[in-house]
Design a protein around this motif. Sequence first.
Motif, PDB file in Angstrom:
ATOM      1  N   TYR A 170       0.843  -1.196   0.000  1.00  0.00           N
ATOM      2  CA  TYR A 170       0.000   0.000   0.000  1.00  0.00           C
ATOM      3  C   TYR A 170       0.875   1.241   0.000  1.00  0.00           C
ATOM      4  O   TYR A 170       1.150   1.839   1.041  1.00  0.00           O
ATOM      5  N   HIS A 171       1.327   1.617  -1.171  1.00  0.00           N
ATOM      6  CA  HIS A 171       2.143   2.819  -1.311  1.00  0.00           C
ATOM      7  C   HIS A 171       1.861   3.404  -2.690  1.00  0.00           C
ATOM      8  O   HIS A 171       2.568   3.123  -3.655  1.00  0.00           O
ATOM      9  N   TYR A 172       0.776   4.195  -2.775  1.00  0.00           N
ATOM     10  CA  TYR A 172       0.326   4.730  -4.048  1.00  0.00           C
ATOM     11  C   TYR A 172      -0.627   5.886  -3.806  1.00  0.00           C
ATOM     12  O   TYR A 172      -1.004   6.177  -2.674  1.00  0.00           O
ATOM     13  N   ILE A 173      -1.012   6.527  -4.917  1.00  0.00           N
ATOM     14  CA  ILE A 173      -1.971   7.635  -4.884  1.00  0.00           C
ATOM     15  C   ILE A 173      -3.111   7.321  -5.841  1.00  0.00           C
ATOM     16  O   ILE A 173      -2.887   6.803  -6.935  1.00  0.00           O
ATOM     17  N   ILE A 174      -4.314   7.646  -5.409  1.00  0.00           N
ATOM     18  CA  ILE A 174      -5.502   7.582  -6.272  1.00  0.00           C
ATOM     19  C   ILE A 174      -6.062   8.995  -6.339  1.00  0.00           C
ATOM     20  O   ILE A 174      -6.170   9.675  -5.313  1.00  0.00           O
ATOM     21  N   GLY A 222       0.237   5.218   2.375  1.00  0.00           N
ATOM     22  CA  GLY A 222       1.655   5.058   2.653  1.00  0.00           C
ATOM     23  C   GLY A 222       1.924   3.977   3.670  1.00  0.00           C
ATOM     24  O   GLY A 222       1.722   4.178   4.868  1.00  0.00           O
ATOM     25  N   GLU A 223       2.368   2.844   3.189  1.00  0.00           N
ATOM     26  CA  GLU A 223       2.741   1.752   4.078  1.00  0.00           C
ATOM     27  C   GLU A 223       4.216   1.912   4.430  1.00  0.00           C
ATOM     28  O   GLU A 223       5.077   1.942   3.559  1.00  0.00           O
ATOM     29  N   GLY A 224       4.507   2.055   5.709  1.00  0.00           N
ATOM     30  CA  GLY A 224       5.886   2.191   6.144  1.00  0.00           C
ATOM     31  C   GLY A 224       6.475   3.578   5.928  1.00  0.00           C
ATOM     32  O   GLY A 224       7.686   3.741   5.932  1.00  0.00           O
ATOM     33  N   VAL A 225       5.638   4.584   5.734  1.00  0.00           N
ATOM     34  CA  VAL A 225       6.119   5.951   5.556  1.00  0.00           C
ATOM     35  C   VAL A 225       6.487   6.511   6.930  1.00  0.00           C
ATOM     36  O   VAL A 225       5.707   6.414   7.881  1.00  0.00           O
ATOM     37  N   VAL A 251      -2.135   1.143   7.602  1.00  0.00           N
ATOM     38  CA  VAL A 251      -1.541   1.931   6.533  1.00  0.00           C
ATOM     39  C   VAL A 251      -1.992   3.379   6.726  1.00  0.00           C
ATOM     40  O   VAL A 251      -3.171   3.639   6.986  1.00  0.00           O
ATOM     41  N   ASP A 252      -1.058   4.309   6.598  1.00  0.00           N
ATOM     42  CA  ASP A 252      -1.417   5.725   6.679  1.00  0.00           C
ATOM     43  C   ASP A 252      -2.190   6.138   5.444  1.00  0.00           C
ATOM     44  O   ASP A 252      -1.877   5.714   4.320  1.00  0.00           O
ATOM     45  N   GLU A 253      -3.207   6.962   5.653  1.00  0.00           N
ATOM     46  CA  GLU A 253      -4.005   7.476   4.537  1.00  0.00           C
ATOM     47  C   GLU A 253      -4.149   8.984   4.677  1.00  0.00           C
ATOM     48  O   GLU A 253      -4.451   9.488   5.755  1.00  0.00           O
TER      49      GLU A 253
END
Length: 132
Positions: free
Chosen positions: A46-50, A76-79, A117-119
């Motif tokens: 989970y490290h992407y933008i929509i 951002g997973e692990g950010v 996961v951070d959102e």
Amino acid sequence: MNETAKARMDKLNELLVQRLETNIGVKVFQDSVSEDEFNNELNGIYHYIIFETGGMRRAEEKNFTLIQDVLVRFYGEGVVDVDYAQLDIITTLEACGYVFDSSDKSVIKKGKEDAYVDELELNFTRSFKYVC
């Protein structure tokens, strides 16, 4: 009809994807991420933008100008610090014609795991002229 406005919308979408992928370093998708894209392109991380374009309204102070809402979601997973990512996203998009409105920060549960996961949800607007 409205070919200039449609071309501006396309250009703004292209700039959004190009600049975010370059400056933030994550893959950008429009509207959603398919299961195949998640598994194959993102390797299940989970490290992407929509981004999603929303409704339109008339600009109050300008005739024949429309304002469109644009929602940008960053996962951002692990950010280490999502505030840094938030600041970079705002700066990147404002430099290419978007106007920042507001944001929300939260965490979402990662499937059935005991992991999160951070959102970020960032609200922007963009404007363009149209013809009658």
